[in-house]
Design an enzyme around this catalytic site. Structure first.
Site, PDB file in Angstrom:
ATOM      1  N   ARG A  83      -4.077   4.473  -9.127  1.00 54.65           N
ATOM      2  CA  ARG A  83      -3.896   5.909  -9.352  1.00 54.65           C
ATOM      3  C   ARG A  83      -3.581   6.198 -10.815  1.00 54.65           C
ATOM      4  O   ARG A  83      -4.153   7.125 -11.412  1.00 54.65           O
ATOM      5  CB  ARG A  83      -2.794   6.425  -8.436  1.00 54.65           C
ATOM      6  CG  ARG A  83      -3.111   6.231  -6.958  1.00 54.65           C
ATOM      7  CD  ARG A  83      -1.872   6.405  -6.084  1.00 54.65           C
ATOM      8  NE  ARG A  83      -1.334   7.750  -6.163  1.00 54.65           N
ATOM      9  CZ  ARG A  83      -0.140   8.080  -5.670  1.00 54.65           C
ATOM     10  NH1 ARG A  83       0.631   7.167  -5.104  1.00 54.65           N
ATOM     11  NH2 ARG A  83       0.279   9.331  -5.765  1.00 54.65           N
ATOM     12  N   LEU A 127       0.868  -1.182   0.000  1.00 52.93           N
ATOM     13  CA  LEU A 127       0.000   0.000   0.000  1.00 52.93           C
ATOM     14  C   LEU A 127       0.897   1.221   0.000  1.00 52.93           C
ATOM     15  O   LEU A 127       1.910   1.265   0.706  1.00 52.93           O
ATOM     16  CB  LEU A 127      -0.912   0.032   1.228  1.00 52.93           C
ATOM     17  CG  LEU A 127      -2.033  -0.998   1.342  1.00 52.93           C
ATOM     18  CD1 LEU A 127      -2.804  -0.793   2.638  1.00 52.93           C
ATOM     19  CD2 LEU A 127      -2.977  -0.945   0.150  1.00 52.93           C
ATOM     20  N   ASP A 128       0.524   2.244  -0.774  1.00 46.42           N
ATOM     21  CA  ASP A 128       1.260   3.500  -0.751  1.00 46.42           C
ATOM     22  C   ASP A 128       1.188   4.127   0.638  1.00 46.42           C
ATOM     23  O   ASP A 128       0.282   3.837   1.423  1.00 46.42           O
ATOM     24  CB  ASP A 128       0.671   4.492  -1.764  1.00 46.42           C
ATOM     25  CG  ASP A 128       0.826   4.017  -3.195  1.00 46.42           C
ATOM     26  OD1 ASP A 128       1.708   3.171  -3.449  1.00 46.42           O
ATOM     27  OD2 ASP A 128       0.066   4.508  -4.045  1.00 46.42           O
ATOM     28  N   ARG A 129       2.119   5.036   0.900  1.00 45.04           N
ATOM     29  CA  ARG A 129       2.158   5.703   2.207  1.00 45.04           C
ATOM     30  C   ARG A 129       0.812   6.340   2.558  1.00 45.04           C
ATOM     31  O   ARG A 129       0.330   6.222   3.682  1.00 45.04           O
ATOM     32  CB  ARG A 129       3.243   6.786   2.203  1.00 45.04           C
ATOM     33  CG  ARG A 129       3.385   7.523   3.532  1.00 45.04           C
ATOM     34  CD  ARG A 129       4.136   8.830   3.362  1.00 45.04           C
ATOM     35  NE  ARG A 129       5.540   8.626   3.081  1.00 45.04           N
ATOM     36  CZ  ARG A 129       6.506   8.648   3.995  1.00 45.04           C
ATOM     37  NH1 ARG A 129       6.197   8.869   5.256  1.00 45.04           N
ATOM     38  NH2 ARG A 129       7.761   8.466   3.639  1.00 45.04           N
ATOM     39  N   THR A 144      -2.194   5.681   1.308  1.00 51.55           N
ATOM     40  CA  THR A 144      -3.360   4.802   1.203  1.00 51.55           C
ATOM     41  C   THR A 144      -3.592   4.086   2.526  1.00 51.55           C
ATOM     42  O   THR A 144      -2.652   3.599   3.152  1.00 51.55           O
ATOM     43  CB  THR A 144      -3.166   3.776   0.076  1.00 51.55           C
ATOM     44  OG1 THR A 144      -2.938   4.469  -1.144  1.00 51.55           O
ATOM     45  CG2 THR A 144      -4.394   2.887  -0.070  1.00 51.55           C
TER      46      THR A 144
END
Length: 300
Positions: A234, A134-136, A138
């Site tokens: 995204r 997961l992105d920072r 998210t």
């Protein structure tokens, strides 16, 4: 009896040596690589592998599964929100703005650091293994395996698409059609190393979307991933013309939220021992919930 794990080499890793792949992709330490070498635990296409051998696309690297002797990160006190746990698997609720693993100059304060501390307090020695990313910014569900065998089995479910990751995103505009599939390969951005872009030379990337609600100029989408490329949702939504609200990299800033409005709302997988289907859901974080509360009159 020794257990091995097979790794199919993707085109993006063809420039790596066997040693590079073990360090950068499998996150093996120098000590682990030495142990694998001593135990004759590395094979390339069925033959004992030399560490400096350069990998080619579609090679098969077969690696011995080692018993854990560390957590892989420094245990650090901190809160974790456990949504599900069994003997092999943990599902945590990642808050926004927190990294999953240490990276670059950030060595502490990550979800992995806090999970390692939690495991140590319970007397469990296990490398912290995130099954996906997961992105920072998210938030939401992220799966961790408690041992290398469980990680391998969960990654096999990912490949077979029996492990499902479902997200909610608030996007600009009203998608037409209201549901569909985005199949567009993703590769490095030609001008920015931190970004990704649609590219005919990229890796396969497939995202399914369904409109949950539409408002005057925004929509709430539910998305399911078939693949897990960096920044996939995204990039795909921006490519479709409906960037995620608050996504500064692929869209624009928003007064509604200070991050991208993207939440990993659930994960579904087969329980490793019983094969029972498991679905785990993460509640919406406060900032995302506030946006939906202000949109009190959906158009559909």
């Amino acid at each position: 009896m020794k257990s091995f794990q097979n790794h199919k080499i993707s085109p993006e890793h063809t420039s790596l040596t066997v040693e590079d792949y073990l360090k950068q992709v499998l996150h093996c330490s120098g000590r682990q690589i030495q142990k694998l070498t001593r135990q004759k635990g590395i094979f390339l296409n069925g033959k004992p592998a030399f560490l400096q051998r350069q990998l080619k696309a579609n090679d098969t690297l077969r690696v011995l599964l080692l018993e854990d002797t560390s957590y892989g990160v420094e245990p650090e006190p901190g809160d974790i929100d456990i949504l599900y746990e069994d003997e092999q698997v943990l599902v945590l609720n990642k808050p926004p703005y927190q990294l999953v693993h240490p990276t670059g100059q950030t060595t502490g304060g990550t979800l992995a650091n806090h999970l390692a501390y939690h495991l140590r307090e319970r007397g469990i020695l296990s490398i912290v293994r995130a099954v996906h990313r997961l992105d920072r910014e998210t938030s939401g569900c992220i799966i961790f395996a408690k041992d290398s065998r469980s990680q391998f089995l969960l990654e096999e479910q990912l490949k077979a698409r029996t492990l499902k990751r479902t997200y909610w995103a608030l996007v600009q505009g009203v998608p037409q059609p209201p549901s569909g599939t985005i199949a567009a390969p993703i590769g490095p951005h030609p001008n920015s190393p931190n970004r990704r872009a649609i590219s005919t030379k990229g890796e396969e990337a497939v995202t399914h979307y369904q409109t949950v609600r539409t408002f005057a100029a925004t929509s709430l989408l539910e998305l399911v991933l078939d693949t897990g490329r960096t920044h996939q949702i995204r990039v795909h939504l921006a490519h479709l013309g409906y960037p995620i609200i608050g996504d500064r990299m692929y869209g624009s800033r928003s007064p509604l939220i200070s991050r991208q409005a993207l939440h990993a709302v659930s994960v579904s997988f087969e329980q490793l021992s019983t094969k029972e289907p498991i679905t785990v859901t993460a509640p919406l974080p406060d900032d995302f919930a506030r946006i939906l509360a202000t949109h009190t009159t959906p158009y559909r």
